[in-house]
Design an enzyme around this catalytic site. Sequence first.
Site, PDB file in Angstrom:
ATOM      1  N   LEU A  63       0.933  -1.312   0.015  1.00  0.00           N
ATOM      2  CA  LEU A  63       0.091   0.107  -0.029  1.00  0.00           C
ATOM      3  C   LEU A  63       0.921   1.275   0.033  1.00  0.00           C
ATOM      4  O   LEU A  63       0.341   2.498  -0.147  1.00  0.00           O
ATOM      5  CB  LEU A  63      -0.868  -0.041   1.362  1.00  0.00           C
ATOM      6  CG  LEU A  63      -1.931  -1.246   1.318  1.00  0.00           C
ATOM      7  CD1 LEU A  63      -2.781  -1.115   2.606  1.00  0.00           C
ATOM      8  CD2 LEU A  63      -2.902  -1.021   0.153  1.00  0.00           C
ATOM      9  N   ASN A  90      -4.845   1.500   8.621  1.00  0.00           N
ATOM     10  CA  ASN A  90      -4.024   0.785   9.848  1.00  0.00           C
ATOM     11  C   ASN A  90      -2.638   0.518   9.324  1.00  0.00           C
ATOM     12  O   ASN A  90      -1.815   0.209  10.331  1.00  0.00           O
ATOM     13  CB  ASN A  90      -4.938  -0.306  10.430  1.00  0.00           C
ATOM     14  CG  ASN A  90      -4.251  -1.214  11.427  1.00  0.00           C
ATOM     15  OD1 ASN A  90      -3.904  -0.927  12.426  1.00  0.00           O
ATOM     16  ND2 ASN A  90      -3.684  -2.639  10.725  1.00  0.00           N
ATOM     17  N   SER A 142      -0.917   7.315  16.682  1.00  0.00           N
ATOM     18  CA  SER A 142      -0.150   6.801  17.648  1.00  0.00           C
ATOM     19  C   SER A 142      -0.046   7.860  18.811  1.00  0.00           C
ATOM     20  O   SER A 142      -0.042   8.916  18.422  1.00  0.00           O
ATOM     21  CB  SER A 142       1.069   6.129  17.519  1.00  0.00           C
ATOM     22  OG  SER A 142       1.872   5.563  18.527  1.00  0.00           O
ATOM     23  N   TYR A 155       8.998   6.921  13.164  1.00  0.00           N
ATOM     24  CA  TYR A 155       7.691   6.572  13.629  1.00  0.00           C
ATOM     25  C   TYR A 155       6.589   7.620  14.037  1.00  0.00           C
ATOM     26  O   TYR A 155       5.570   7.898  13.608  1.00  0.00           O
ATOM     27  CB  TYR A 155       7.751   5.336  14.501  1.00  0.00           C
ATOM     28  CG  TYR A 155       6.477   4.678  15.038  1.00  0.00           C
ATOM     29  CD1 TYR A 155       5.900   3.747  14.128  1.00  0.00           C
ATOM     30  CD2 TYR A 155       5.842   5.028  16.128  1.00  0.00           C
ATOM     31  CE1 TYR A 155       4.636   3.180  14.395  1.00  0.00           C
ATOM     32  CE2 TYR A 155       4.520   4.398  16.541  1.00  0.00           C
ATOM     33  CZ  TYR A 155       4.037   3.583  15.495  1.00  0.00           C
ATOM     34  OH  TYR A 155       2.889   2.870  15.999  1.00  0.00           O
ATOM     35  N   ILE A 188       0.312  -0.992  23.389  1.00  0.00           N
ATOM     36  CA  ILE A 188      -0.704  -1.954  23.179  1.00  0.00           C
ATOM     37  C   ILE A 188      -0.044  -3.162  22.985  1.00  0.00           C
ATOM     38  O   ILE A 188       0.865  -3.315  22.023  1.00  0.00           O
ATOM     39  CB  ILE A 188      -1.437  -1.562  21.820  1.00  0.00           C
ATOM     40  CG1 ILE A 188      -2.329  -0.291  21.756  1.00  0.00           C
ATOM     41  CG2 ILE A 188      -2.598  -2.867  21.410  1.00  0.00           C
ATOM     42  CD1 ILE A 188      -3.498  -0.269  22.762  1.00  0.00           C
TER      43      ILE A 188
END
Length: 270
Positions: A63, A90, A142, A155, A188
């Site tokens: 993607l 996601n 995030s 990130y 998570i």
Amino acid sequence: MRLEGKTAIVTGGGRGIGREISRRFAAEGAHVLLADIDGERAEAAAQEIGGAGGQATPCTADLGRPDGAQHVFEHAKACFGGRLDILINNAGIAHHGAFLELSFEDWERVLRNNLTSAFLCAQGAARIMAANGGGRIVNIGSISGQRGSYGRTAYGVTKAGIHQMTRIMAVELGPRGIAVNAIAPGPIDTGITSMGPDQERRYLERIPLERFGHARDVAGAALFLSSDEAAYLTGSVVNVDGGFDAAGLIFSYTELTTVKSDVRDPSKSD
């Protein structure tokens, strides 16, 4: 059955948070297209959902590249008959590394997989939704996109970009009937990343709910934002983090209630 009759694309749907969102959406009545760069994972997730009585179709694509995103939406048009109600953006990769050691190759790889992929998929989905009267887009950001922390240069920048892109999309796409929100997960536990014992301890010291989150916690927020219950919600970034972002220093409750902070300590000078 809050999503009965709805069509949804979940990118990165083959494992972790994406897989749990796909399962939850299918259980709520949606027909889900699972897009993942790992075709075997997407196929396994789709079979699991089908075995539980849900509708899921796998799709293999990179993607982060325009032709990969285009392939997903061509597949979705054929699968859904030209209609798309929901996109869960996601797909992405985790990367931890010190700023001074971050290579250009890693920087570029993380931006392409996290931010460029989100842009390409959001744009493709919005074009279909706008032609059909509207829809819902949920971008997965995030907490690392909201605060500075060690090792999150690439990130964190991509996730901050996703949060800002969410706001801009909400402003531009609202008149077309498209609501756009983001979820900012905190710590998570999906099994995708691992931490040392000191890292785990330091995280838990800063989480008021005193536990790591699970993929199902994020899936619940994604379901709400994609349902009619969130019809008037757009441009928001919803933290699913156990209170991690809200927390500063956390003290012992016993100490907090027994030590009087307004009493001068004579052993310390001004």
